[in-house]
Design an enzyme around this catalytic site. Sequence first.
Site, mmCIF file in Angstrom:
data_model
loop_
_atom_site.group_PDB
_atom_site.id
_atom_site.type_symbol
_atom_site.label_atom_id
_atom_site.label_comp_id
_atom_site.label_asym_id
_atom_site.label_seq_id
_atom_site.Cartn_x
_atom_site.Cartn_y
_atom_site.Cartn_z
ATOM 1 N N LEU A 72 0.770 -1.239 0.000
ATOM 2 C CA LEU A 72 0.000 0.000 0.000
ATOM 3 C C LEU A 72 0.803 1.290 0.000
ATOM 4 C CD1 LEU A 72 -2.809 -0.674 2.612
ATOM 5 C CD2 LEU A 72 -3.151 0.465 0.442
ATOM 6 N N ASN A 98 -10.325 4.048 -4.943
ATOM 7 C CA ASN A 98 -10.275 2.902 -4.017
ATOM 8 C C ASN A 98 -9.630 3.348 -2.713
ATOM 9 O OD1 ASN A 98 -8.926 0.557 -2.698
ATOM 10 N ND2 ASN A 98 -9.862 -0.591 -4.360
ATOM 11 N N CYS A 129 -7.951 -5.564 4.711
ATOM 12 C CA CYS A 129 -7.051 -4.855 5.616
ATOM 13 C C CYS A 129 -7.316 -5.327 7.033
ATOM 14 C CB CYS A 129 -7.335 -3.363 5.519
ATOM 15 S SG CYS A 129 -6.310 -2.372 6.603
ATOM 16 N N GLY A 219 -3.130 -13.418 -11.300
ATOM 17 C CA GLY A 219 -2.799 -13.977 -12.606
ATOM 18 C C GLY A 219 -3.579 -15.252 -12.902
ATOM 19 N N GLY A 246 -7.202 -13.271 -13.091
ATOM 20 C CA GLY A 246 -6.527 -14.022 -14.146
ATOM 21 C C GLY A 246 -7.085 -13.842 -15.540
HETATM 22 O O1 RRO Z 1 -0.672 -2.869 -1.841
HETATM 23 C C1 RRO Z 1 -0.750 -4.111 -1.813
HETATM 24 O O2 RRO Z 1 0.197 -4.820 -1.446
HETATM 25 C C2 RRO Z 1 -1.977 -4.827 -2.217
HETATM 26 C C3 RRO Z 1 -3.254 -4.434 -1.891
HETATM 27 BR BR1 RRO Z 1 -3.615 -2.889 -0.944
HETATM 28 C C4 RRO Z 1 -4.355 -5.254 -2.274
HETATM 29 O O3 RRO Z 1 -5.530 -4.993 -2.004
HETATM 30 N N1 RRO Z 1 -4.092 -6.387 -2.975
HETATM 31 C C5 RRO Z 1 -2.831 -6.743 -3.289
HETATM 32 O O4 RRO Z 1 -2.638 -7.783 -3.922
HETATM 33 N N2 RRO Z 1 -1.783 -5.969 -2.922
#
Ligand code: RRO
Length: 301
Positions: A72, A98, A129, A219, A246
Site C-alpha cells: 500500500l 479505491n 485490511c 494472474g 486471471g
Molecule cells: O498494496 C498491496 O500490497 C496490495 C493491496 Br492494498 C491489495 O488490495 N491487494 C494486493 O494484492 N496488494
Amino acid sequence: MTFCGLDLAHPIVNGSGTYDAIAARRAFGDALLAHFPFSAFVSKTITLQPRDGNPPPRLFETPAGMINSIGLPNKGLDGYLAHDLPELARLPVPLITNVMGATADDIAALVEAVDARPEIDAVELNVSCPNVKTGLDIGADPVELGSVVARVRPLTVKPLIVKLTPNASDVPAAAQAAEAAGADAVSLINTLRAYAPHPRPGAHPPRPWLGGGTGGLSGPAIRAVALAQVRAVARRVAIPIVGMGGVQTGRHAAQLLDAGATLVAVGTESFRDPAAGTRIQHELHDLFAKSGDIVNRRGDV
Ligand code: RRO
C-alpha cells in the site's frame, strides 16, 4: 451500458493498483486518452496517511501468476487529492477511487473526503485490511464488514463498491452483508494470500523471499478460483458484481460475465501488455458478435 448509474462504453475496467494511468499518460501522451484501455478507471488504494509500502523484494513470479507484497505505498488522502486527482480527472472515463482504512473512523474520513470531490464518480472500499484492534481482515468477517459498510454508507451519495477479500471462509456471506448494509456493488477477487520462499532453502530460520513476508497471488493461477467465487456470490446477491482474477482474453472475460459479473476487471495481464484492456474488450466484442447476443445475466447492459 450502465453500472451503478454510470454510463460505461463497455464492461472492461482495470483492477485497482494494476495500471498506473498517470505513468501511462507520461509514456503514451494524448494517444492514451484517445485509446484508453478501460471504460472506467479504478485508482490504486489510498489510505488516510501516506505510506512507504513494504521493503523489497515486492514481487515474485510463479509458474502461472505473480505474488505481490507491495504494502500500500501511497501519498495519503491529501497527496492523492492534490497531486493525483487533477491528472486522473483528465482521463476520458469515470473515476473510481479505491480507499482502505484500519478503523471504521479512518474509512469514514476517506469516504467523506471522496464524496466531496465531483471529479470522483464512485468509491471502492478495499476491505482486505486487518482491523487494528482484532487483527482480522475487516472483509473476512461478515458482521464486521456489515457494520463498517453501514457506518460509511450514509456518508456518500456516490456508488459504493465493496472489494471483497477472497481470503475468507464464506465469501458469499460477506457479499450478502455488504449488500444488506447498502453497498451498490461488490468486486472480487482480490489476491489470494500466498508465500514465496527464499530461493536458498535450508536457512535457520527459513527466510521468506518477499520483504513483507507473505503476499497476494494473482494472474492465471487464480482464474478458476475467481470463477467459483463470482458464481457463488452471484447466487446470493442482487447487486452488480465486478469480476476479476486471471483474465487474459475476451473468452476469460466472457466466462466471468457468464458466472454473473456485470463488469470484468483486468489486472496482472496489464503488466505484460499495457494495452491488454483494449485487446480483451475487442475480443469480447467479437465473441458477442459471433454468438448473437450474450447479454449479462443481470440484464444490466
Ligand atoms: O498494496 C498491496 O500490497 C496490495 C493491496 Br492494498 C491489495 O488490495 N491487494 C494486493 O494484492 N496488494
